[in-house]
Design a protein around this motif. Structure first.
Motif, mmCIF file in Angstrom:
data_model
loop_
_atom_site.group_PDB
_atom_site.id
_atom_site.type_symbol
_atom_site.label_atom_id
_atom_site.label_comp_id
_atom_site.label_asym_id
_atom_site.label_seq_id
_atom_site.Cartn_x
_atom_site.Cartn_y
_atom_site.Cartn_z
ATOM 1 N N ARG B 370 -6.086 -16.805 0.404
ATOM 2 C CA ARG B 370 -6.768 -15.755 1.143
ATOM 3 C C ARG B 370 -5.803 -14.576 1.211
ATOM 4 N N LEU B 371 -6.312 -13.381 0.965
ATOM 5 C CA LEU B 371 -5.450 -12.207 0.861
ATOM 6 C C LEU B 371 -5.443 -11.450 2.175
ATOM 7 N N SER B 372 -4.320 -10.844 2.456
ATOM 8 C CA SER B 372 -4.290 -9.985 3.641
ATOM 9 C C SER B 372 -3.240 -8.904 3.446
ATOM 10 N N PRO B 373 -3.486 -7.726 3.984
ATOM 11 C CA PRO B 373 -2.480 -6.666 3.888
ATOM 12 C C PRO B 373 -1.314 -6.939 4.831
ATOM 13 N N TRP B 383 1.101 -6.889 0.648
ATOM 14 C CA TRP B 383 0.005 -7.856 0.717
ATOM 15 C C TRP B 383 0.600 -9.245 0.757
ATOM 16 N N VAL B 388 -5.936 -21.153 2.524
ATOM 17 C CA VAL B 388 -7.180 -21.104 3.282
ATOM 18 C C VAL B 388 -7.210 -22.302 4.218
ATOM 19 N N LYS B 391 -11.603 -21.001 9.271
ATOM 20 C CA LYS B 391 -12.427 -19.876 8.888
ATOM 21 C C LYS B 391 -12.128 -18.623 9.699
ATOM 22 N N LYS B 393 -9.974 -16.267 11.946
ATOM 23 C CA LYS B 393 -8.625 -15.933 12.373
ATOM 24 C C LYS B 393 -8.657 -14.468 12.797
ATOM 25 N N ARG B 395 -7.683 -10.892 13.221
ATOM 26 C CA ARG B 395 -6.705 -10.093 12.491
ATOM 27 C C ARG B 395 -6.942 -8.631 12.837
ATOM 28 N N PRO B 399 -8.338 -0.025 8.749
ATOM 29 C CA PRO B 399 -8.341 0.328 7.328
ATOM 30 C C PRO B 399 -8.203 1.826 7.073
#
Lengths: 229, 472
Positions: B370-373, B383, B388, B391, B393, B395, B399
């Motif tokens: 799972r990607l996140s900045p 990044w 995973v 489901k 979380k 955050r 943006p």
């Protein structure tokens, strides 16, 4: 002869091209009005395969799917990236308003795992969109994927190289993507359901790098020296 | 107080038999392997008897399965039985090596009478495919003696119990051999005759300990029993007579173990998200498998599907002699939140966990990302990919504040080999990393290549030009 033709015409088994029936396949709008029009007002078919034939990255191919991704992740559907050639860049996706909690990237090893994973994703009700970079695929495998996608109702886009354009494929929608002269994306519909293919259009994609406001592309003359490289 | 005693005449045999698909004759032999301790009905039909020499038994039934008894194994199997009995009775005591004692006097009201309690326990014994001799008694020892003698009855009548006891011989009353002889020399043959003697005489002629034993049987002296507490974990073991060489063969015992796990979890009203599976081999180190689900789960077929996938991926290293399933982590079961009238949202959540667990079981936990900045200016560090797991979380992202970045980031910068045809924006200087040794000092531009691709290129301090991303 004409009698024979008339008999054939009356026979319901002969399909006549001019009688174009509107198909009611479930679908998702592409988010680009121009493209939707070319696709008969439908968009991406759901429960069927779509193919994007594209040679190089960086011509706006992901932006083509961004409106769909935004919509799906917003409604809680999951978007899978299966074997992407590069890293989907999280800050850019977040900036485009995509809910990254709903984005899952999967890297699989061999072809068997790839097909298995893709089939499982397609059959699940949580999947909204699967974007897959399969590499080499036999027609039999595509057929298998097409069957799997029919059992679900999600959009599946396979990114393949343009040399497969001439290869026959069971996919419901096939688009050939080429770069245009003004950072736009030229789309050639090779195959679609319910009507004749061959439509062409060009989508403005300059906004993908915030270039929309620039008329001429030569704004910044780079410090490029024609010297050693 | 009324006690129920369960005597398991061949516990080890039952334990092994229930994980066998074929019903070939089976015996348990003592540690030295000389004599038969327990024999299953199939073996007994061939004429194999308890106490027989092993050689004779093998001659009678050539395809005989032989298991050697191990004392530490008995204790563990007995505890397995205590665990299910605990669901029906609160006060349980383990009587090594083959007995369970439960206080049932206080349960009569709950179950609606003594016969109902008896029936419940018998049914449970049947479900677990166990042979047990049960008996009730007004004291723990009375119940035990009657059960071991096989004269158990469902009765709460103290007089009736005492009458049964009085007819029993001295050998079945668990006196040691020396006491037995002494009592017989006194002309006493049944327990009733011993009961009739005055207590002071008994203490004087024999010993105070024997008097205490007799009084505990009769109930004139208290016999406190420390209650057993079930452990806060689940553990099941299956031992195989024949080694299992293919993972398919493991599925049959696993099915039973998992359905017991499901019962256990339902009873606890808890879920779990990780199972530990230990495959024991004869000559090699154990194979340890950790099966993880992406969300809380309690259903046996859900677990079984994951384990099947895992075993398909990972062939057995060596034949398996025993299989242990344990669960240590329990998660409180959540009330379905935000469920609509048709139950659709809950279904989706469950389907999500099923899909992710399936994928993880086949591809490994690291294949799914799972990607996140991240908060860093350097593009490589801006990044992160995480596994995973659950489901939802929370955050925090805003943006709008993120700068314009390409959708594709290359694994590493690649040298720019041709001059771009057009330059768009830039330079954007990114400089940082002096604090952790990964210094980045670059000017980024957006440029179009001859092929029409929009690239994110940079020039670093060393005057080299590189492509770092594509505006896909």
């Amino acid at each position: 002869m004409s009698e024979l033709l008339n008999t054939l015409m009356q026979d319901a088994r002969v399909w006549q091209g001019h009688r174009h029936n509107k198909t009611t396949t479930p679908s998702e709008s592409t988010g680009y009005q121009l493209l939707d029009n070319q696709l008969g007002g439908i968009g991406w078919p759901r429960g069927a395969l779509s193919e994007c034939l594209v040679d190089q990255p960086g011509i706006g191919e992901i932006h083509l799917l961004l409106p769909l991704m935004q919509r799906l992740t917003g409604t809680g559907k999951t978007v899978f990236w299966l074997n992407p050639p590069h890293t989907p860049y999280a800050p850019a996706l977040a900036r485009e308003g995509i809910n990254l909690d709903q984005v899952v990237m999967i890297q699989t090893g061999d072809g068997g795992d790839f097909l298995w994973t893709l089939e499982n994703c397609l059959r699940s009700p949580v999947t909204g969109l699967v974007m897959a970079w399969p590499g080499k695929l036999a027609t039999r495998d595509i057929r298998r994927l097409q069957l799997a996608s029919e059992s679900g109702s999600n959009v599946c886009v396979l990114f393949r190289e343009r040399r497969y354009t001439d290869q026959n494929s069971p996919a419901a929608l096939r688009l050939e993507l080429t770069p245009g002269d003004h950072q736009d994306l030229k789309i050639n519909v090779i195959k679609r359901r319910g009507s004749w293919p061959g439509q062409r259009c060009s989508l403005a994609m300059a906004h993908r790098a915030d270039l929309a406001f620039r008329e001429t592309p030569q704004v910044v003359q780079g410090p490029w020296h024609q010297s050693r490289r | 107080m009324l006690w129920l005693y369960l005597h398991f005449p061949h516990l080890l045999l039952d334990h092994i038999r229930r994980d066998r698909q074929d019903q070939r004759p089976l015996v348990i032999v003592e540690g030295t392997g000389q004599h038969v301790l327990q024999a299953c009905p199939e073996a007994r039909n061939r004429g194999v008897q308890t106490g027989m020499r092993l050689k004779t038994a093998v001659t009678l039934a050539p395809e005989l399965g032989i298991v050697r008894a191990q004392p530490e194994q008995d204790a563990r199997i007995l505890e397995d039985q205590a665990r299910w009995l605990y669901r029906y009775a609160a006060h349980i005591t383990l009587v090594s090596p083959d007995g369970l004692l439960a206080e049932i006097g206080s349960l009569q009201k709950l179950y609606g009478g003594l016969p109902a309690v008896w029936q419940t326990v018998e049914q449970a014994l049947d479900e677990h495919r166990l042979t047990a001799w049960a008996a009730t008694g007004h004291t723990p020892l009375a119940a035990r003696l009657i059960a071991r003698a096989g004269k158990g009855e469902c009765t709460g009548d103290r007089g009736h119990i005492l009458r049964t006891l009085e007819t029993m011989s001295l050998a079945t009353a668990e006196f040691d051999a020396k006491t037995c002889t002494r009592l017989q020399r006194l002309g006493l043959n049944t327990l009733g005759e011993v009961f009739a003697l005055p207590a002071p005489e008994l203490a004087r002629r024999l010993s105070p300990e024997i008097l205490a034993h007799i009084q505990k049987i009769r109930g004139t002296r208290p016999d406190p029993q420390a209650p057993w507490q079930p452990p806060h974990s689940f553990r099941q073991q299956a031992d195989f007579v024949q080694e299992i060489e293919h993972s398919q063969g493991l599925l049959f015992p696993l099915q039973r173990m998992l359905s017991e796990l499901e019962d256990d979890l339902c009873w606890r009203q808890q879920d779990t998200d990780s199972l530990h599976l230990i495959l024991q081999h004869r000559h090699e180190e154990d194979t340890r498998l950790r099966i993880r689900t992406s969300g809380p789960e309690h259903r046996a077929d859900g677990f079984l599907n994951l384990i099947r996938l895992r075993l398909e991926q990972q062939p057995l290293r060596a034949p398996v002699v025993a299989l242990v399933l344990s669960v240590k982590r329990f998660i409180g079961r959540e009330a379905p939140a935000g469920q609509d009238l048709l139950g659709k949202s809950q279904d989706l959540n469950e389907a999500w966990h099923t899909l992710i667990s399936r994928l993880q079981a086949r591809l490994g936990d690291h294949a799914l990302k799972r990607l996140s900045p991240q908060e860093d200016h350097r593009p490589e560090r801006a990044w992160s990919a995480s596994e995973v797991q659950s489901k939802h979380k929370p955050r925090l992202t805003n943006p709008e504040h993120l700068p314009r970045r390409p959708l594709w980031l290359l694994q590493g910068p690649q040298p720019l080999t041709e001059p771009p045809t057009a330059w768009f924006s830039g330079p954007e200087r990114i400089s940082g990393g002096w604090w952790d040794g990964e210094r980045v000092h670059r000017d980024y531009y957006i440029a179009q290549l001859r092929s029409g691709q929009l690239a994110w290129v940079f020039r670093d301090v060393r005057e080299g030009w590189f492509i770092h991303g594509w505006f896909g």
